[in-house]
Design an enzyme around this catalytic site. Structure first.
Site, PDB file in Angstrom:
ATOM      1  CG  ASN A   1      17.909  66.064 -32.245  1.00  0.00           C
ATOM      2  OD1 ASN A   1      17.124  67.148 -32.220  1.00  0.00           O
ATOM      3  ND2 ASN A   1      17.654  65.275 -33.327  1.00  0.00           N
TER       4      ASN A   1
ATOM      5  CB  CYS B   1      17.933  60.675 -21.969  1.00  0.00           C
ATOM      6  SG  CYS B   1      18.744  61.758 -23.572  1.00  0.00           S
TER       7      CYS B   1
ATOM      8  CD  GLU C   1      15.300  63.287 -24.467  1.00  0.00           C
ATOM      9  OE1 GLU C   1      16.411  63.731 -25.199  1.00  0.00           O
ATOM     10  OE2 GLU C   1      14.648  62.330 -24.893  1.00  0.00           O
TER      11      GLU C   1
ATOM     12  CB  CYS D   1      17.696  57.054 -25.542  1.00  0.00           C
ATOM     13  SG  CYS D   1      19.103  58.222 -25.116  1.00  0.00           S
TER      14      CYS D   1
ATOM     15  CD  GLU E   1      21.274  64.047 -36.105  1.00  0.00           C
ATOM     16  OE1 GLU E   1      21.475  64.000 -37.049  1.00  0.00           O
ATOM     17  OE2 GLU E   1      20.226  63.392 -35.374  1.00  0.00           O
TER      18      GLU E   1
HETATM   19  N1  THU Z   1      17.466  61.605 -29.810  1.00  0.00           N
HETATM   20  C1  THU Z   1      17.075  62.345 -28.803  1.00  0.00           C
HETATM   21  O1  THU Z   1      17.129  63.767 -28.941  1.00  0.00           O
HETATM   22  N2  THU Z   1      16.487  61.953 -27.693  1.00  0.00           N
HETATM   23  C2  THU Z   1      16.437  60.582 -27.247  1.00  0.00           C
HETATM   24  O2  THU Z   1      16.114  60.299 -26.340  1.00  0.00           O
HETATM   25  C3  THU Z   1      16.517  59.675 -28.419  1.00  0.00           C
HETATM   26  C4  THU Z   1      17.087  60.284 -29.800  1.00  0.00           C
HETATM   27  C5  THU Z   1      17.966  62.079 -31.102  1.00  0.00           C
HETATM   28  C6  THU Z   1      19.285  61.897 -31.256  1.00  0.00           C
HETATM   29  C7  THU Z   1      19.805  61.781 -32.758  1.00  0.00           C
HETATM   30  O3  THU Z   1      19.953  63.030 -33.091  1.00  0.00           O
HETATM   31  C8  THU Z   1      18.198  61.372 -33.190  1.00  0.00           C
HETATM   32  O4  THU Z   1      17.392  61.575 -32.212  1.00  0.00           O
HETATM   33  C9  THU Z   1      18.281  59.709 -33.541  1.00  0.00           C
HETATM   34  O5  THU Z   1      18.752  59.246 -32.602  1.00  0.00           O
END
Ligand code: THU
Length: 136
Positions: free
Chosen positions: A44, A96, A57, A93, A46
């Site tokens: 991830n 994704c 993902e 999520c 940010e």
């Molecule tokens: N996040 C992911 O990397 N994948 C997901 O499917 C859900 C959320 C990350 C995004 C963000 O950096 C952190 O988790 C909190 O939402």
């Protein structure tokens, strides 16, 4: 198969090390396996403007697709609090799941690392009745 899934789960856990997540306190890793055998990792990423954050993902699948890959067999996902070991499943999520459905068959294996172990699902179980591009 179990060996491959275990290797993918371990790779997803290792990919967490590259996460850039100073805001949520959560690090996520993904390992996407192509039909060719090649693996693409994601983590991830940010942003101070929170909505610009990219999930692990999607980073993995966009890396692969932008390198010309179109055939995917499995993706492993591992997540948890920054600085802590994976201690349970971190399911993808909805966004994704929809992006995976754009490029992957319904029987794509989605491996959720749980730390010592992993659980295997198919994409169709995780995204029933997703938006279908055939409707366009
Ligand atoms: N996040 C992911 O990397 N994948 C997901 O499917 C859900 C959320 C990350 C995004 C963000 O950096 C952190 O988790 C909190 O939402």
């Amino acid at each position: 198969m179990n060996d491959i899934y275990e290797r993918l789960a371990l790779s997803a856990m290792a990919a967490r090390a590259s996460a850039y997540s100073p805001y949520s306190g959560v690090t996520v890793g993904a390992a996407l396996l192509c039909g060719s055998g090649k693996m693409y990792l994601g983590s991830n990423v940010e942003n101070a403007s929170f909505s610009l954050t990219e999930c692990a993902e999607r980073v993995a699948i966009f890396k692969a697709v932008s390198e010309g890959e179109r055939d995917f067999t499995a993706i492993a996902i591992a997540g948890g609090k920054t600085g802590e070991e994976v201690s349970g499943a971190f399911p993808p999520c909805g966004a994704c799941r929809q992006v995976l459905a754009e490029f992957c068959r319904p029987d794509l294996k989605v491996i959720l690392a749980t730390g010592e172990d992993f659980a295997v699902y198919e994409l169709s179980e995780l995204l029933p009745h997703g938006f279908d591009k055939e409707l366009l």
